[in-house]
Design a protein around this motif. Structure first.
Motif, mmCIF file in Angstrom:
data_model
loop_
_atom_site.group_PDB
_atom_site.id
_atom_site.type_symbol
_atom_site.label_atom_id
_atom_site.label_comp_id
_atom_site.label_asym_id
_atom_site.label_seq_id
_atom_site.Cartn_x
_atom_site.Cartn_y
_atom_site.Cartn_z
ATOM 1 N N THR A 63 0.823 -1.200 0.000
ATOM 2 C CA THR A 63 0.000 0.000 0.000
ATOM 3 C C THR A 63 0.861 1.256 0.000
ATOM 4 N N LEU A 120 -11.637 -0.149 -2.801
ATOM 5 C CA LEU A 120 -12.033 1.175 -2.299
ATOM 6 C C LEU A 120 -13.447 1.560 -2.727
ATOM 7 N N LEU A 123 -16.063 0.648 -0.043
ATOM 8 C CA LEU A 123 -16.010 1.232 1.292
ATOM 9 C C LEU A 123 -16.892 2.478 1.295
ATOM 10 N N MET A 159 -18.103 -7.544 -6.132
ATOM 11 C CA MET A 159 -16.683 -7.256 -5.923
ATOM 12 C C MET A 159 -15.862 -8.532 -6.010
HETATM 13 C C1 HEM Z 1 -4.766 -7.355 0.720
HETATM 14 C C2 HEM Z 1 -7.941 -3.744 0.394
HETATM 15 C C3 HEM Z 1 -11.459 -6.885 -0.533
HETATM 16 C C4 HEM Z 1 -8.306 -10.503 -0.172
HETATM 17 C C5 HEM Z 1 -5.328 -6.108 0.677
HETATM 18 C C6 HEM Z 1 -4.604 -4.872 0.848
HETATM 19 C C7 HEM Z 1 -5.491 -3.859 0.776
HETATM 20 C C8 HEM Z 1 -6.778 -4.441 0.534
HETATM 21 C C9 HEM Z 1 -5.203 -2.371 0.919
HETATM 22 C C10 HEM Z 1 -3.086 -4.761 0.943
HETATM 23 C C11 HEM Z 1 -2.556 -4.709 2.325
HETATM 24 C C12 HEM Z 1 -1.044 -4.548 2.216
HETATM 25 O O1 HEM Z 1 -0.586 -3.473 1.777
HETATM 26 O O2 HEM Z 1 -0.342 -5.498 2.584
HETATM 27 C C13 HEM Z 1 -9.171 -4.285 0.167
HETATM 28 C C14 HEM Z 1 -10.410 -3.534 0.167
HETATM 29 C C15 HEM Z 1 -11.406 -4.409 -0.071
HETATM 30 C C16 HEM Z 1 -10.786 -5.727 -0.239
HETATM 31 C C17 HEM Z 1 -10.561 -2.037 0.399
HETATM 32 C C18 HEM Z 1 -12.867 -4.095 -0.111
HETATM 33 C C19 HEM Z 1 -13.672 -4.570 0.801
HETATM 34 C C20 HEM Z 1 -10.888 -8.129 -0.603
HETATM 35 C C21 HEM Z 1 -11.597 -9.344 -0.938
HETATM 36 C C22 HEM Z 1 -10.693 -10.357 -0.837
HETATM 37 C C23 HEM Z 1 -9.441 -9.793 -0.435
HETATM 38 C C24 HEM Z 1 -13.073 -9.436 -1.296
HETATM 39 C C25 HEM Z 1 -10.869 -11.812 -1.082
HETATM 40 C C26 HEM Z 1 -11.675 -12.601 -0.660
HETATM 41 C C27 HEM Z 1 -7.089 -9.969 0.148
HETATM 42 C C28 HEM Z 1 -5.888 -10.748 0.378
HETATM 43 C C29 HEM Z 1 -4.868 -9.827 0.638
HETATM 44 C C30 HEM Z 1 -5.459 -8.513 0.562
HETATM 45 C C31 HEM Z 1 -5.764 -12.257 0.345
HETATM 46 C C32 HEM Z 1 -3.408 -10.156 0.911
HETATM 47 C C33 HEM Z 1 -2.661 -10.115 -0.402
HETATM 48 C C34 HEM Z 1 -1.208 -10.455 -0.259
HETATM 49 O O3 HEM Z 1 -0.566 -9.986 0.703
HETATM 50 O O4 HEM Z 1 -0.711 -11.197 -1.117
HETATM 51 N N1 HEM Z 1 -6.655 -5.815 0.477
HETATM 52 N N2 HEM Z 1 -9.434 -5.599 -0.085
HETATM 53 N N3 HEM Z 1 -9.580 -8.438 -0.333
HETATM 54 N N4 HEM Z 1 -6.799 -8.641 0.285
HETATM 55 FE FE1 HEM Z 1 -8.096 -7.119 0.003
#
Ligand code: HEM
Length: 183
Positions: A63, A120, A123, A159
């Motif tokens: 991020t 985003l 949210l 999403m």
């Molecule tokens: C990582 C935002 C929805 C699965 C992240 C990160 C952000 C983020 C900012 C990165 C954190 C970092 O910098 O390490 C969001 C937002 C969502 C959302 C705003 C809206 C609700 C989802 C959904 C899933 C998901 C629906 C899956 C089911 C993941 C996973 C990571 C991640 C597995 C870790 C990725 C990695 O480190 O390889 N998310 N996310 N996210 N998110 Fe989301």
């Protein structure tokens, strides 16, 4: 500043604040079904547990400052009274993903897949918490947790379709979508 618990343990069994509505295995081995899900922040596993998964909150990896500011400005807290639906989605990524360097992973995650940009848009309706567990040696790398009101379920599902169609998801090799409702 509000205290955010670092450790979270999710146990499926006959007790817990959440009723398990549906468990769908998208890739990898399934988990046993159970009627309830309990969440603890002190390592407690419910006595009736058929499985339990633990993860910890951590620092952000992918991020930028600008993205962090946008997230902070828009995100909603967990535990809102109206957010009676939740999803626990445990995920693992492949050996190929983990062999990449940080900059290569970031490029796939955001420049190619727009994970944060897409997220985003949803949210503050969807509240979220990311738990890491790869370094704890369990069967998953991440335990993702989402809370929302019933009227936002369709947006949540939309999403997920967008994220699962992205290049990032080519590296997801274990994913179980567990839907919950406050008991
Ligand atoms: C990582 C935002 C929805 C699965 C992240 C990160 C952000 C983020 C900012 C990165 C954190 C970092 O910098 O390490 C969001 C937002 C969502 C959302 C705003 C809206 C609700 C989802 C959904 C899933 C998901 C629906 C899956 C089911 C993941 C996973 C990571 C991640 C597995 C870790 C990725 C990695 O480190 O390889 N998310 N996310 N996210 N998110 Fe989301």
């Amino acid at each position: 500043m509000a205290y955010t618990p670092l450790l979270a343990t999710f146990s499926a069994g006959t007790s817990g604040a959440w009723r398990i509505v549906e468990m769908r295995t998208l890739s990898g081995p399934a988990l046993t079904a159970g009627p309830r899900l309990a969440v603890s922040h002190d390592g407690t596993v419910s006595e009736s547990a058929v499985w339990s998964l633990s993860g910890v909150g951590s620092n952000m990896r992918y991020t930028t400052r600008d993205e962090a500011d946008q997230l902070a400005a828009r995100q909603a807290p967990l535990d809102r009274a109206e957010a009676i639906y939740a999803a626990l989605i445990p995920i693992s990524k492949s050996a190929e993903w983990w062999a990449l360097a940080q900059d290569e992973r970031r490029a796939i995650y955001e420049e190619q897949s727009r994970h944060t940009t897409i997220g985003l848009e949803y949210l503050p309706q969807i509240a979220r918490k990311l738990h890491h567990c790869r370094d704890l040696g369990g069967q998953f790398d991440f335990l993702t947790w989402f809370e929302f009101a019933p009227q936002h379920q369709a947006a949540f599902d939309a999403m997920l379709l967008r994220m699962r169609a992205s290049p990032e998801w080519r590296y997801v090799d274990h994913e179980i979508d567990i839907r919950l409702e406050r008991a």
